[in-house]
Write a protein that holds these residues in place. Structure first.
Motif, PDB file in Angstrom:
ATOM      1  N   ARG A 137       0.840  -1.204   0.000  1.00 55.64           N
ATOM      2  CA  ARG A 137       0.000   0.000   0.000  1.00 55.64           C
ATOM      3  C   ARG A 137       0.873   1.252   0.000  1.00 55.64           C
ATOM      4  O   ARG A 137       0.585   2.229  -0.695  1.00 55.64           O
ATOM      5  CB  ARG A 137      -0.943  -0.013   1.209  1.00 55.64           C
ATOM      6  CG  ARG A 137      -2.124  -0.928   0.991  1.00 55.64           C
ATOM      7  CD  ARG A 137      -3.205  -0.767   2.056  1.00 55.64           C
ATOM      8  NE  ARG A 137      -4.078  -1.937   2.003  1.00 55.64           N
ATOM      9  CZ  ARG A 137      -3.902  -3.043   2.710  1.00 55.64           C
ATOM     10  NH1 ARG A 137      -2.912  -3.120   3.595  1.00 55.64           N
ATOM     11  NH2 ARG A 137      -4.718  -4.067   2.578  1.00 55.64           N
ATOM     12  N   GLN A 138       1.922   1.194   0.802  1.00 56.14           N
ATOM     13  CA  GLN A 138       2.862   2.334   0.840  1.00 56.14           C
ATOM     14  C   GLN A 138       3.443   2.614  -0.541  1.00 56.14           C
ATOM     15  O   GLN A 138       3.485   3.749  -1.006  1.00 56.14           O
ATOM     16  CB  GLN A 138       4.026   2.018   1.778  1.00 56.14           C
ATOM     17  CG  GLN A 138       3.767   2.317   3.243  1.00 56.14           C
ATOM     18  CD  GLN A 138       4.979   1.887   4.074  1.00 56.14           C
ATOM     19  OE1 GLN A 138       6.120   2.007   3.628  1.00 56.14           O
ATOM     20  NE2 GLN A 138       4.723   1.389   5.275  1.00 56.14           N
ATOM     21  N   LYS A 139       3.892   1.528  -1.182  1.00 63.76           N
ATOM     22  CA  LYS A 139       4.502   1.679  -2.506  1.00 63.76           C
ATOM     23  C   LYS A 139       3.483   2.211  -3.515  1.00 63.76           C
ATOM     24  O   LYS A 139       3.813   3.031  -4.369  1.00 63.76           O
ATOM     25  CB  LYS A 139       5.034   0.314  -2.995  1.00 63.76           C
ATOM     26  CG  LYS A 139       6.212  -0.192  -2.227  1.00 63.76           C
ATOM     27  CD  LYS A 139       7.485   0.531  -2.642  1.00 63.76           C
ATOM     28  CE  LYS A 139       8.706  -0.008  -1.902  1.00 63.76           C
ATOM     29  NZ  LYS A 139       9.897   0.815  -2.133  1.00 63.76           N
ATOM     30  N   LEU A 140       2.259   1.728  -3.375  1.00 58.91           N
ATOM     31  CA  LEU A 140       1.221   2.168  -4.301  1.00 58.91           C
ATOM     32  C   LEU A 140       0.972   3.666  -4.136  1.00 58.91           C
ATOM     33  O   LEU A 140       0.824   4.405  -5.112  1.00 58.91           O
ATOM     34  CB  LEU A 140      -0.073   1.378  -4.045  1.00 58.91           C
ATOM     35  CG  LEU A 140      -1.222   1.663  -5.002  1.00 58.91           C
ATOM     36  CD1 LEU A 140      -0.813   1.389  -6.443  1.00 58.91           C
ATOM     37  CD2 LEU A 140      -2.447   0.821  -4.651  1.00 58.91           C
ATOM     38  N   LYS A 141       0.976   4.092  -2.891  1.00 55.81           N
ATOM     39  CA  LYS A 141       0.782   5.504  -2.602  1.00 55.81           C
ATOM     40  C   LYS A 141       1.918   6.316  -3.220  1.00 55.81           C
ATOM     41  O   LYS A 141       1.701   7.323  -3.906  1.00 55.81           O
ATOM     42  CB  LYS A 141       0.756   5.707  -1.084  1.00 55.81           C
ATOM     43  CG  LYS A 141      -0.089   6.878  -0.651  1.00 55.81           C
ATOM     44  CD  LYS A 141      -0.257   6.847   0.858  1.00 55.81           C
ATOM     45  CE  LYS A 141      -0.849   8.162   1.331  1.00 55.81           C
ATOM     46  NZ  LYS A 141      -0.828   8.245   2.802  1.00 55.81           N
ATOM     47  N   ALA A 142       3.131   5.828  -3.009  1.00 52.47           N
ATOM     48  CA  ALA A 142       4.308   6.517  -3.534  1.00 52.47           C
ATOM     49  C   ALA A 142       4.288   6.583  -5.063  1.00 52.47           C
ATOM     50  O   ALA A 142       4.817   7.506  -5.676  1.00 52.47           O
ATOM     51  CB  ALA A 142       5.573   5.814  -3.054  1.00 52.47           C
ATOM     52  N   SER A 143       3.678   5.579  -5.694  1.00 49.64           N
ATOM     53  CA  SER A 143       3.700   5.528  -7.159  1.00 49.64           C
ATOM     54  C   SER A 143       2.826   6.605  -7.769  1.00 49.64           C
ATOM     55  O   SER A 143       3.008   6.982  -8.932  1.00 49.64           O
ATOM     56  CB  SER A 143       3.220   4.159  -7.643  1.00 49.64           C
ATOM     57  OG  SER A 143       1.808   4.051  -7.460  1.00 49.64           O
ATOM     58  N   GLY A 144       1.851   7.096  -6.999  1.00 44.67           N
ATOM     59  CA  GLY A 144       0.941   8.098  -7.542  1.00 44.67           C
ATOM     60  C   GLY A 144      -0.101   7.496  -8.462  1.00 44.67           C
ATOM     61  O   GLY A 144      -0.892   8.198  -9.064  1.00 44.67           O
ATOM     62  N   TYR A 145      -0.104   6.182  -8.563  1.00 47.19           N
ATOM     63  CA  TYR A 145      -0.996   5.569  -9.523  1.00 47.19           C
ATOM     64  C   TYR A 145      -2.431   5.532  -9.045  1.00 47.19           C
ATOM     65  O   TYR A 145      -3.357   5.413  -9.838  1.00 47.19           O
ATOM     66  CB  TYR A 145      -0.515   4.141  -9.838  1.00 47.19           C
ATOM     67  CG  TYR A 145      -1.159   3.617 -11.085  1.00 47.19           C
ATOM     68  CD1 TYR A 145      -0.723   4.044 -12.342  1.00 47.19           C
ATOM     69  CD2 TYR A 145      -2.228   2.721 -11.036  1.00 47.19           C
ATOM     70  CE1 TYR A 145      -1.326   3.604 -13.496  1.00 47.19           C
ATOM     71  CE2 TYR A 145      -2.836   2.271 -12.187  1.00 47.19           C
ATOM     72  CZ  TYR A 145      -2.379   2.712 -13.418  1.00 47.19           C
ATOM     73  OH  TYR A 145      -2.982   2.281 -14.558  1.00 47.19           O
ATOM     74  N   LEU A 146      -2.629   5.672  -7.722  1.00 43.87           N
ATOM     75  CA  LEU A 146      -3.977   5.614  -7.154  1.00 43.87           C
ATOM     76  C   LEU A 146      -4.897   6.673  -7.729  1.00 43.87           C
ATOM     77  O   LEU A 146      -6.107   6.497  -7.800  1.00 43.87           O
ATOM     78  CB  LEU A 146      -3.891   5.784  -5.638  1.00 43.87           C
ATOM     79  CG  LEU A 146      -3.745   4.502  -4.833  1.00 43.87           C
ATOM     80  CD1 LEU A 146      -3.662   4.823  -3.365  1.00 43.87           C
ATOM     81  CD2 LEU A 146      -4.909   3.567  -5.109  1.00 43.87           C
ATOM     82  N   ASP A 147      -4.314   7.829  -8.112  1.00 42.42           N
ATOM     83  CA  ASP A 147      -5.144   8.948  -8.578  1.00 42.42           C
ATOM     84  C   ASP A 147      -5.749   8.684  -9.951  1.00 42.42           C
ATOM     85  O   ASP A 147      -6.665   9.357 -10.378  1.00 42.42           O
ATOM     86  CB  ASP A 147      -4.299  10.227  -8.652  1.00 42.42           C
ATOM     87  CG  ASP A 147      -3.565  10.445  -7.346  1.00 42.42           C
ATOM     88  OD1 ASP A 147      -4.098  10.005  -6.309  1.00 42.42           O
ATOM     89  OD2 ASP A 147      -2.468  11.051  -7.373  1.00 42.42           O
TER      90      ASP A 147
END
Lengths: 318, 462
Positions: free
Chosen positions: B352-362
């Motif tokens: 989840r942390q990595k996903l957040k860092a990736s910016g891909y969630l937006d």
């Protein structure tokens, strides 16, 4: 020249534009709509793009489609169907090698289906009010509903696994060992025939029921003819025409059904060659096999038309 | 592999394969359901999932044709389960100090099935055959620009001259381009050689009924004749796995060598005392591949998020019924390349942390995961696991043949192709040369399946 032969000649000539149209359609469709690069299938997933490019050039796939088609036609004129992309064989011998199994399978299935359908069709019509007649009608529904691949696997399970009758049932060509050949063909033929036996039974049943209502049948009965003579001699001959049509129209479907049965029973037939070739984009094989099947379909419909004339003298060819 | 042999399952080298073959036949002959002919002529009937395409190892032979090819032909050298080379037609070999000359000392007294002696001239002929564009070998690109020539120093010594030092050479030579064909037979049969194969292998060619079966029989000229224990082998094509199973149960075949056995089938055969499931070293893996040179997977954080989101243990347990091993690497245990590394661990919080860092969630568009019919369960499970960390994933089905691991990676940004690199030989090759092909794919999710199939020597089918 008698009218009938002129008719045959005309129908044969119609074959040429039909085949030309079908072959061009398949040629273009395979290379565009179906798509997929044959070299991918040929070389496997380890190949590099450079290897793929070399292979494309080797197979002549780097030229425009229309040029490729012209080349194919030119070779066809010399009775050369080209060489398979996939197998180390020319297309002609490859098809010839696969034809016997499919022909034998289709022929056996047709004969088997007719052998069942004609008596069963008569019986279900004449004896439709008897319990056996009803049971047979129900059985035909089952025959129509059961898919042939499932029936094939069921037969393998029952005769192969449970009864152990098939220990030596690997396919061998007919001339090599006819006993083993027939043994290996029996179950596939039954699987393929089941649907047609049931379907043709119903065709004949319906037609015969219709014919039996006609006045001439009543007249025949009134003359005091035996029931047997009325049905088999007077009614059946007229009732069989729709069934002949059904049989003729079944040929392409039987060839298609043979694909699946061939796969289930591991028979080296034409259908499986064609389906494999489509999947692996073996264009020359697809092209050659479609040519053959088109010719077979046209020929079978011609054969059906000819049969009408034999069965019903009122039909004339002009 | 399922055979009616009672022989213990273990890793096999190719020599031992011959012995096992005999074991299976011996058991079959005692079985009352086996055909009578097995008692007089020891025949091994093998059902395999695909028909033979070419019996010329240099032209058009598929990966799974190797099951047949390695009975007919032999390479100079072979590779064992630990990734070490061992001699076959070459008794020994050495690489010169510049790395540009490789010398093979050949086994004396070897003859082809047609009587042609195997010499250094034959080695030279074989390599030149592949390099000649007129041959049309798809393996030419493997050697072109690398092998400058082969010289027959004397009858028993062949020297390869390379344009530059080329470590993958040995691993290329254990595959199809390294199998030695008889020059006399190639000359005799021309383009029909692929239907009339002649090699030095333990079995010689009898017949190939295209689309049905290939038959080979014991070669009386084989240099290691005592290693052969069966008189004949029949490779029967069974494209339908359920039918092959029924044929095995019905006694029409002795061995089923299939690409992908459903785990349920393996368990069923394991429970049945009449059959032996022979586990092979786990070369096959299932993975999710990403195309890393284009968006969105040029984003390292996104890749890592997926990597940590996948619970490999759960996949092994649910999809493979525990018949595999969760891992993050290509190689099986014991392979010299990376004996200790075992890949990333499942860590949803880190994911989840990595996903957040990736910016891909937006981003609103879901990821497309391409699967084939055989990898649908794997894809669905991976989809659920990715969604659990907040990614949106949609599954798309692509046809089995349209998606070899190679073109899958080339065409689809995120794909779960069928298991890759199932055999020793395919594991050896990338060890030295990197992943071949122009595509950049990187498996992140790897699940090893150890009992998927029989590996007779290295001929697991693909």
């Amino acid at each position: 020249m008698p009218a009938m032969w002129r008719y045959v000649l005309r129908r044969t000539l119609v074959l040429i534009p039909t085949v030309a149209l079908v072959s061009f359609g398949i040629f273009v469709l395979m290379r565009t709509a179906v798509g997929g690069d044959p070299t991918l299938y040929l070389l496997g997933h380890e190949a590099t793009l450079r290897e793929a490019a070399q292979a494309r050039a080797r197979l002549g796939l780097d030229r425009p489609i229309i040029v490729q088609y012209a080349e194919w036609l030119r070779r066809l004129g010399a009775l050369d169907l080209g060489r398979s992309f996939e197998y180390p064989m020319d297309v002609g011998p490859a098809l010839a090698g696969r034809l016997p199994a499919t022909l034998e399978l289709t022929l056996m299935a047709t004969l088997l289906a007719l052998f069942v359908a004609v008596p069963a069709g008569v019986f279900t019509a004449v004896g439709r009010h008897t319990p056996l007649g009803r049971a047979m009608s129900a059985a035909t529904m089952a025959g129509i509903c059961v898919p042939n691949f499932w029936l094939g696997m069921l037969l393998i399970y029952v005769f192969g696994v449970k009864l152990g009758w098939l220990a030596n049932s690997a396919y061998v060509p007919l001339p090599e060992n006819w006993r083993q050949n027939l043994a290996s063909m029996a179950l596939p033929a039954v699987s393929l025939a089941a649907y047609y036996a049931a379907s043709w039974t119903r065709y004949l049943n319906a037609a015969l029921l219709g014919v039996l209502q006609h006045d001439y049948v009543r007249v025949a009965r009134a003359k005091g003819l035996a029931d047997r003579t009325v049905v088999l001699k007077h009614a059946l001959r007229n009732a069989i025409i729709p069934m002949v049509t059904a049989v003729g129209q079944s040929v392409p479907y039987m060839l298609a059904g043979a694909v699946i049965v061939e796969a289930v029973f591991s028979l080296p037939g034409l259908g499986r060659l064609l389906s494999d070739a489509i999947q692996s984009r073996d264009y020359p094989i697809v092209q050659g096999a479609v040519l053959l099947v088109t010719a077979a379909v046209v020929a079978s419909s011609l054969a059906v038309d000819m049969a009408y004339g034999v069965l019903d003298p009122r039909i004339r060819y002009d | 592999m399922r055979t009616r042999s009672r022989r213990a399952g273990r890793r096999l080298t190719r020599r031992e394969f011959m012995a096992t073959v005999a074991g299976a036949v011996g058991a079959a002959a005692l079985d009352d359901r086996a055909p009578a002919q097995a008692q007089t002529k020891r025949t091994l009937r093998i059902a395999r999932g695909a028909n033979a395409r070419s019996l010329d190892p240099h032209i058009n032979a598929r990966l799974y044709d190797r099951l047949v090819l390695y009975t007919l032909y032999e390479p100079l050298i072979d590779v064992d389960d630990r990734g070490n080379f061992f001699p076959v037609l070459a008794r020994s070999w050495e690489v010169g100090s510049t790395g540009r000359v490789v010398t093979f000392h050949l086994r004396p007294g070897v003859v082809f099935h047609d009587g042609t002696p195997f010499t250094a001239e034959v080695v030279k002929y074989n390599i030149e055959r592949i390099l000649d564009p007129a041959t049309g070998s798809e393996h030419r690109a493997r050697f072109e620009g690398i092998i400058q020539g082969v010289r027959a120093v004397d009858a028993a010594t062949a020297q390869f001259y390379l344009a530059r030092p080329y470590p993958p050479l040995l691993s290329e030579l254990i595959d199809r381009p390294g199998l030695m064909v008889s020059p006399a037979a190639v000359k005799k049969y021309g383009k029909d050689f692929a239907r009339n194969p002649v090699g030095t292998g333990p079995f010689k060619f009898v017949e190939w009924i295209q689309g049905s079966r290939v038959t080979v029989e014991r070669s009386p000229r084989y240099w290691n004749a005592k290693a052969i224990r069966s008189d004949q082998m029949i490779f029967q094509d069974f494209p339908e796995p359920a039918v092959a199973d029924a044929q095995l149960r019905g006694g029409q075949v002795d061995v089923v060598a299939l690409e992908d056995l459903p785990a349920e089938d393996v368990l069923a055969f394991q429970k049945d005392s009449g059959y032996r499931v022979v586990p092979s070293p786990a070369y096959a893996w299932s993975a999710i591949q990403m195309k890393v040179d284009v968006p969105p997977f040029d984003n390292r954080d996104l890749r890592q998020a997926i990597m940590y989101a996948i619970d490999r243990e759960q996949i092994v347990k649910v999809i493979y019924h525990g018949l595999g091993k969760a891992t993050g690497k290509f190689f099986h245990e014991g392979w010299w390349a990376d004996p200790h590394y075992n890949g990333p661990a499942y860590d949803p919080d880190l994911a989840r942390q990595k996903l957040k860092a990736s910016g891909y969630l937006d981003r609103p568009t879901p990821l497309l995961l391409y699967v084939q019919s055989s990898t649908v369960p794997l894809g669905e499970m991976a989809q659920a696991q990715m969604q659990a960390i907040g990614l949106r994933v949609t599954i798309r089905l692509v046809s089995e043949r349209a998606c070899t691991p190679w073109c899958c990676g080339a065409r689809f940004p995120l794909a779960s192709p069928r298991p890759g690199r199932p055999a020793r030989i395919q594991t050896a090759s990338p060890t030295f040369s990197g992943i071949r092909g122009a595509t950049q794919t990187r498996p992140t999710t790897t699940t090893r399946r150890s009992t998927s199939c029989w590996t007779p020597g290295r001929s697991r089918t693909t």
